[in-house]
Design a protein around this motif. Structure first.
Motif, short mmCIF file in Angstrom:
data_model
loop_
_atom_site.label_atom_id
_atom_site.label_comp_id
_atom_site.label_asym_id
_atom_site.label_seq_id
_atom_site.Cartn_x
_atom_site.Cartn_y
_atom_site.Cartn_z
N LEU A 51 70.27 4.01 -42.09
CA LEU A 51 69.25 3.19 -42.74
C LEU A 51 69.57 1.70 -42.68
N ALA A 52 70.77 1.35 -42.21
CA ALA A 52 71.21 -0.04 -42.28
C ALA A 52 70.45 -0.91 -41.27
N THR A 53 70.28 -2.17 -41.64
CA THR A 53 69.69 -3.18 -40.78
C THR A 53 70.66 -4.35 -40.67
N PRO A 54 71.01 -4.77 -39.42
CA PRO A 54 70.59 -4.22 -38.12
C PRO A 54 71.28 -2.89 -37.84
N PRO A 55 70.76 -2.11 -36.86
CA PRO A 55 71.39 -0.81 -36.53
C PRO A 55 72.86 -1.00 -36.14
N GLY A 56 73.69 -0.10 -36.63
CA GLY A 56 75.12 -0.17 -36.35
C GLY A 56 75.92 -0.98 -37.34
N LEU A 57 75.25 -1.60 -38.32
CA LEU A 57 75.98 -2.38 -39.32
C LEU A 57 76.82 -1.46 -40.20
N VAL A 58 78.04 -1.89 -40.48
CA VAL A 58 78.91 -1.13 -41.36
C VAL A 58 78.42 -1.31 -42.80
N THR A 59 78.24 -0.21 -43.49
CA THR A 59 77.71 -0.26 -44.86
C THR A 59 78.86 -0.37 -45.86
N PRO A 60 78.57 -0.76 -47.09
CA PRO A 60 79.62 -0.78 -48.12
C PRO A 60 80.27 0.59 -48.32
N LEU A 61 79.48 1.67 -48.23
CA LEU A 61 80.06 3.00 -48.36
C LEU A 61 81.06 3.28 -47.24
N ASP A 62 80.71 2.87 -46.00
CA ASP A 62 81.62 3.09 -44.87
C ASP A 62 82.94 2.35 -45.07
N LEU A 63 82.85 1.09 -45.52
CA LEU A 63 84.08 0.32 -45.71
C LEU A 63 84.90 0.85 -46.88
N MET A 64 84.23 1.32 -47.91
CA MET A 64 84.96 1.90 -49.03
C MET A 64 85.71 3.15 -48.59
N LEU A 65 85.04 3.96 -47.74
CA LEU A 65 85.68 5.16 -47.20
C LEU A 65 86.86 4.79 -46.31
N LYS A 66 86.70 3.74 -45.52
CA LYS A 66 87.78 3.32 -44.62
C LYS A 66 88.96 2.74 -45.41
N THR A 67 88.67 1.97 -46.44
CA THR A 67 89.73 1.32 -47.20
C THR A 67 90.54 2.31 -48.02
N TYR A 68 89.86 3.29 -48.60
CA TYR A 68 90.53 4.23 -49.50
C TYR A 68 90.58 5.65 -48.95
N SER A 69 90.39 5.80 -47.64
CA SER A 69 90.31 7.15 -47.08
C SER A 69 91.59 7.94 -47.29
N GLY A 70 92.74 7.28 -47.23
CA GLY A 70 94.00 7.98 -47.42
C GLY A 70 94.31 8.31 -48.86
N ARG A 71 93.55 7.74 -49.78
CA ARG A 71 93.85 7.94 -51.20
C ARG A 71 92.71 8.64 -51.94
N LEU A 72 91.52 8.58 -51.38
CA LEU A 72 90.41 9.30 -51.99
C LEU A 72 90.50 10.77 -51.59
N ARG A 73 90.68 11.63 -52.58
CA ARG A 73 90.75 13.06 -52.27
C ARG A 73 89.39 13.59 -51.88
N GLU A 74 88.33 13.00 -52.46
CA GLU A 74 86.96 13.44 -52.18
C GLU A 74 86.09 12.22 -51.94
N LYS A 75 85.36 12.24 -50.84
CA LYS A 75 84.51 11.11 -50.47
C LYS A 75 83.13 11.30 -51.09
N VAL A 76 83.05 11.20 -52.39
CA VAL A 76 81.83 11.52 -53.11
C VAL A 76 81.54 10.44 -54.14
N PHE A 77 80.29 10.42 -54.61
CA PHE A 77 79.94 9.60 -55.76
C PHE A 77 78.89 10.35 -56.57
N SER A 78 78.81 10.02 -57.84
CA SER A 78 77.83 10.65 -58.72
C SER A 78 77.59 9.73 -59.90
N PHE A 79 76.39 9.87 -60.48
CA PHE A 79 76.02 9.12 -61.68
C PHE A 79 76.27 10.01 -62.90
#
Length: 492
Positions: A232-260
């Motif tokens: 859904l990102a504009t322009p196509p191929g743009l890294v989203t905040p979720l992608d960077l959050m996953l990349k930054t904390y991928s080794g420490r996040l046990r689950e790549k999830v969010f919830s309200f």
């Protein structure tokens, strides 16, 4: 020879009783075996459901990184699509009532419900500049108004981003235009540090907006934080905040999830939680549903919306198949395609002829991933003096929007790492195929038990026969005579 004939007579006299006893034991063994098999299957099913539903909790001894941000929920038209949805519904409902006039004496009261908008405060830059943003699962870009925007703040209440005052600010001249169902904005791509609750992510791309159209200038929020997929990102191929959050904390996040995690009291702040499934909300277990791919701006298959396939939708004896539902916590009501809405409104009007209470309205069953999620009239209706208002709207589209009506009753977890949605285990949907398979399993088990019983009976009968043919131990005549002599002496 006489002793042998007596032995055979004793054996023949005792065999029927022993056989009957063996048969009784056989029946008890078969019943016990059947019960043990049933209990074993039940325990296996429960263990399987636990492992399938709580697989993410099997490493609970670890200390995962959990990112948390306080959020609030407000009732307001959604800044991206709320007004458009309401106008589409109004146009449809006006046509519907004209066509159905005189068919039923009852008129439907549709609640003109504002959307459930989730908002919180983030920081951009170093030092951090704070912005009040709407968290939106239907978009993927992060944008805030720039200090140079001349029409972003007609109400003089918005914070604006001052890039040069940030030591980590990276500016570009790449122009971006974000078009939404209501309104649009223009700006340039930039990168800076993002402070998100207790998390810090470096070099997050965002749009520094210098021009907006209605309704953004008069909105209560500074910007939008998209929680959708990269498609859904504009322009196509743009890294989203979720992608960077996953990349930054991928080794420490046990689950790549969010919830309200929201309180029933709207005045109490809730929580937007990243990195941990809130298992306390899934007491019966968790069911993962794969998200459907869509076509991105380049015409390629990609994940865009939080969309799932619904097996069936059932109400008032009708069953609809082949529907797709968009999980959107920002929409207050259920929003149906026009054809489905017409069928549902007909069923509601027929029910309201006999009883005006919300509890008398037809149950709406959404079967997702083989599980039934039932919404009653009290779930999608609001009891008012003289009738029940429905929080079920219509729109000019083929997909369903599963809004806050569903989220209030069933917790939803968004897995952006594995592209799936977590729902609680609902009532199992027994289809014709599953019933046939169940009967086939029972039909296979019965012959196995009978065969086992026959084999056990033959072995037991053979063992009795072997014991009966064994000669009993002979007694010494001298001992017999001595025993008789002592008995006679006692009698005298």
């Amino acid at each position: 020879m006489e002793s042998l004939r007596q032995l055979r007579g004793v054996t023949q006299d005792s065999d029927p009783a022993r056989v009957r006893s063996a048969r009784g034991l056989l029946v008890l063994g078969a019943v016990g075996g059947f019960l043990v098999a049933c209990c074993t299957g039940l325990v296996g099913m429960l263990v399987g459901r636990y492992l399938a539903g709580n697989g993410n909790a099997k490493s609970s001894t670890l200390d995962p990184v959990v990112l948390s941000l306080p959020v609030m929920r407000a009732s307001a038209p959604h800044p991206l699509a709320g007004r458009v949805r309401q106008r589409e519904h109004d146009r449809f409902f006006s046509r519907y009532m004209r066509l159905q006039k005189g068919t039923f004496p009852t008129e439907i009261d549709i609640k003109n419900q504002d959307d459930a908008v989730y908002y919180g405060v983030i920081g951009l830059g170093r030092p951090a500049q704070q912005f009040r943003v709407v968290f939106d699962t239907g978009s993927a870009n992060l944008w805030v108004p720039s200090e140079e925007c001349v029409n972003c703040d007609s109400m003089k209440i918005h914070n604006k981003f001052d890039g040069p005052s940030s030591s980590t600010y990276e500016h570009s001249r790449f122009a971006v235009e974000l078009a939404y169902a209501t309104g649009s904005c223009k700006g340039f791509l930039a990168r800076d540090r993002l402070n998100f609750g207790n998390a810090t992510v470096e070099k997050v791309p965002f749009v520094e907006v210098f021009q907006v159209s209605a309704p953004f200038p008069a909105s209560d929020f500074d910007g939008i934080f998209g929680l959708g997929f990269a498609g859904l990102a504009t322009p196509p191929g743009l890294v989203t905040p979720l992608d960077l959050m996953l990349k930054t904390y991928s080794g420490r996040l046990r689950e790549k999830v969010f919830s309200f995690l929201m309180s029933n009291d709207p005045s109490v702040p809730g929580e937007l939680r990243f990195g941990q499934v809130p298992m306390e909300r899934y007491s019966e277990g968790l069911r993962w549903i794969d998200v459907l791919k869509d076509v991105d701006a380049a015409g390629q298959p990609a994940y865009r919306f939080w969309a799932v396939s619904m097996d069936t939708v059932s109400f008032a004896g009708k069953k609809l198949t082949g529907r797709v539902g968009l999980l959107d916590s920002g929409a207050s009501c259920l929003v149906l395609p026009e054809k489905d809405a017409s069928l549902f409104y007909d069923a509601v009007r027929e029910a309201q002829q006999h009883d005006a209470r919300c509890s008398a309205l037809p149950k709406l069953t959404l079967t997702i991933g083989g599980q039934d999620y039932v919404l009653t009239g009290d779930d999608y209706g609001f009891q008012q003096l003289g009738g029940c208002q429905l929080c079920v709207q219509a729109r000019e589209d083929r997909t369903w929007i599963i809004g806050d009506v569903f989220h209030r009753k069933f917790p939803v977890t968004y897995d952006f790492g594995a592209h799936r949605i977590g729902l609680p285990l609902g009532r199992h949907h027994w289809t014709y195929t599953s019933l046939v398979l169940s009967f086939m399993a029972v039909a296979l088990c019965v012959p196995l038990l009978v065969t086992f019983g026959k084999v056990y009976h033959r072995r037991y009968a053979r063992r009795l026969t072997t014991r009966g043919t064994e000669a009993p131990a002979t007694r010494d005549p001298a001992c017999e005579l001595s025993h008789s002599h002592r008995s006679g002496e006692r009698l005298r």
